[in-house]
Design a protein around this motif. Structure first.
Motif, PDB file in Angstrom:
ATOM      1  N   UNK A  23       0.830  -1.211   0.000  1.00  0.00           N
ATOM      2  CA  UNK A  23       0.000   0.000   0.000  1.00  0.00           C
ATOM      3  C   UNK A  23       0.860   1.255   0.000  1.00  0.00           C
ATOM      4  N   UNK A  24       1.918   1.257   0.795  1.00  0.00           N
ATOM      5  CA  UNK A  24       2.806   2.424   0.839  1.00  0.00           C
ATOM      6  C   UNK A  24       3.456   2.666  -0.521  1.00  0.00           C
ATOM      7  N   UNK A  25       3.910   1.592  -1.154  1.00  0.00           N
ATOM      8  CA  UNK A  25       4.519   1.730  -2.482  1.00  0.00           C
ATOM      9  C   UNK A  25       3.511   2.225  -3.492  1.00  0.00           C
ATOM     10  N   UNK A 165      -5.595  -4.202   4.521  1.00  0.00           N
ATOM     11  CA  UNK A 165      -4.865  -4.732   3.363  1.00  0.00           C
ATOM     12  C   UNK A 165      -5.783  -5.559   2.454  1.00  0.00           C
ATOM     13  N   UNK A 166      -7.074  -5.299   2.542  1.00  0.00           N
ATOM     14  CA  UNK A 166      -8.021  -6.052   1.713  1.00  0.00           C
ATOM     15  C   UNK A 166      -7.640  -5.967   0.237  1.00  0.00           C
ATOM     16  N   UNK A 167      -7.285  -4.775  -0.211  1.00  0.00           N
ATOM     17  CA  UNK A 167      -6.964  -4.592  -1.635  1.00  0.00           C
ATOM     18  C   UNK A 167      -5.521  -4.965  -1.977  1.00  0.00           C
ATOM     19  N   UNK A 168      -4.686  -5.196  -0.966  1.00  0.00           N
ATOM     20  CA  UNK A 168      -3.289  -5.541  -1.246  1.00  0.00           C
ATOM     21  C   UNK A 168      -2.927  -6.948  -0.785  1.00  0.00           C
ATOM     22  N   UNK A 213      -9.443  -7.889   5.557  1.00  0.00           N
ATOM     23  CA  UNK A 213      -8.084  -8.328   5.873  1.00  0.00           C
ATOM     24  C   UNK A 213      -7.286  -7.138   6.397  1.00  0.00           C
ATOM     25  N   UNK A 214      -6.450  -7.395   7.380  1.00  0.00           N
ATOM     26  CA  UNK A 214      -5.662  -6.308   7.967  1.00  0.00           C
ATOM     27  C   UNK A 214      -4.334  -6.840   8.489  1.00  0.00           C
ATOM     28  N   UNK A 215      -3.415  -5.914   8.708  1.00  0.00           N
ATOM     29  CA  UNK A 215      -2.174  -6.187   9.430  1.00  0.00           C
ATOM     30  C   UNK A 215      -2.135  -5.308  10.664  1.00  0.00           C
ATOM     31  N   UNK A 216      -1.606  -5.858  11.755  1.00  0.00           N
ATOM     32  CA  UNK A 216      -1.552  -5.134  13.014  1.00  0.00           C
ATOM     33  C   UNK A 216      -0.153  -4.647  13.336  1.00  0.00           C
ATOM     34  N   UNK A 217      -0.095  -3.490  14.007  1.00  0.00           N
ATOM     35  CA  UNK A 217       1.172  -2.872  14.392  1.00  0.00           C
ATOM     36  C   UNK A 217       1.033  -2.223  15.766  1.00  0.00           C
ATOM     37  N   UNK A 218       2.164  -1.967  16.398  1.00  0.00           N
ATOM     38  CA  UNK A 218       2.176  -1.088  17.563  1.00  0.00           C
ATOM     39  C   UNK A 218       3.424  -0.208  17.492  1.00  0.00           C
ATOM     40  N   UNK A 219       3.297   0.988  18.040  1.00  0.00           N
ATOM     41  CA  UNK A 219       4.389   1.945  17.997  1.00  0.00           C
ATOM     42  C   UNK A 219       5.404   1.667  19.085  1.00  0.00           C
ATOM     43  N   UNK A 220       6.665   1.929  18.817  1.00  0.00           N
ATOM     44  CA  UNK A 220       7.688   1.945  19.858  1.00  0.00           C
ATOM     45  C   UNK A 220       7.518   3.245  20.627  1.00  0.00           C
ATOM     46  N   UNK A 221       7.085   3.135  21.864  1.00  0.00           N
ATOM     47  CA  UNK A 221       6.788   4.315  22.672  1.00  0.00           C
ATOM     48  C   UNK A 221       8.016   4.703  23.475  1.00  0.00           C
ATOM     49  N   UNK A 231       1.934   7.496  10.344  1.00  0.00           N
ATOM     50  CA  UNK A 231       2.768   7.171   9.190  1.00  0.00           C
ATOM     51  C   UNK A 231       2.205   6.010   8.376  1.00  0.00           C
ATOM     52  N   UNK A 232       1.501   5.119   9.036  1.00  0.00           N
ATOM     53  CA  UNK A 232       0.941   3.973   8.331  1.00  0.00           C
ATOM     54  C   UNK A 232      -0.161   4.407   7.387  1.00  0.00           C
ATOM     55  N   UNK A 233      -0.365   3.690   6.280  1.00  0.00           N
ATOM     56  CA  UNK A 233      -1.421   4.102   5.323  1.00  0.00           C
ATOM     57  C   UNK A 233      -2.832   3.860   5.871  1.00  0.00           C
TER      58      UNK A 233
END
Length: 233
Positions: A23-25, A165-168, A213-221, A231-233
């Protein structure tokens, strides 16, 4: 925006965050996909040096799907340590790519190369800002925000942010299929179909976040890395 994603091995990013990188690309951001280790231990029959060459090509072919750069640090599997020579390899990587955002492993993942990569990225991204720490490339002007990607099967990981990320998803799976040596390895060593595995995790994260569909993240705090910007799309 410049994005640096750092995995321990050549297929880790495809498994854990390639839908987001796609998605970012697609949005026009410059993406660099780096792997710390050569991936030389991930096979029952192919010898390490030959396997490392195969996996480097698989990584390049995968990155090419989304027009990303493929970078390797050349460290043997399971030889990754938090030691100065390795720290400086990571510092050089960050100074070379000058990322606005870094994606890497969570500190509590399932195997040593993943957890050490996470620590090295965190340490090096601070050291990279110090002008008196000399490398071939100039120091960075800021401490780069870090996003930790999911762990394998989501164990001990609670996302604070999600990317649809359904479309990717199909692009993610296309990238993963480039790693044919590891599809075989994971089937034989871990008794899993990694394509099905990845799709299942993406569906589960999608259920959590109200999408398909998705991907999960967490920030470095940490101080110096916190920001109100997403920053994430």
């Amino acid at each position: 925006m410049k994005v640096l994603a750092v995995g321990a091995h050549p297929d880790d990013l495809e498994i854990l965050c390639a839908g987001t990188l796609a998605r970012l690309a697609q949005q026009g951001h410059r993406v660099a996909m780096a792997h710390a280790c050569r991936g030389d231990k991930g096979h029952f029959e192919i010898a390490p040096n030959e396997l490392a060459q195969i996996r480097a090509k698989e990584a390049r072919d995968s990155a090419a799907v989304i027009g990303a750069d493929s970078l390797g640090l050349g460290i043997d599997d399971l030889e990754l340590r938090v030691e100065r020579p390795n720290v400086m390899r990571f510092v050089e990587l960050i100074r070379k790519t000058l990322p606005d955002m870094i994606i890497t492993h969570h500190p509590d993942d399932y195997m040593p190369d993943h957890t050490v990569t996470s620590k090295l990225v965190f340490d090096a991204s601070f050291i990279a800002t110090l002008p008196h720490t000399k490398t071939r490339h100039r120091h960075c002007d800021k401490i780069t925000p870090i996003y930790y990607m999911d762990t394998l099967a989501g164990v001990n990981f609670e996302p604070s942010e999600y990317v649809d990320i359904t479309d990717s998803l199909q692009t993610k799976l296309e990238m993963l299929r480039k790693h044919s040596s590891q599809i075989e390895w994971l089937r034989n060593h871990d008794k899993i179909d990694i394509i099905e595995f990845v799709e299942t995790v993406a569906r589960f994260r999608g259920l959590q976040s109200g999408t398909r569909y998705a991907e999960g993240f967490c920030r470095a705090r940490a101080w110096g890395r916190n920001t109100t910007r997403r920053y994430l799309p």
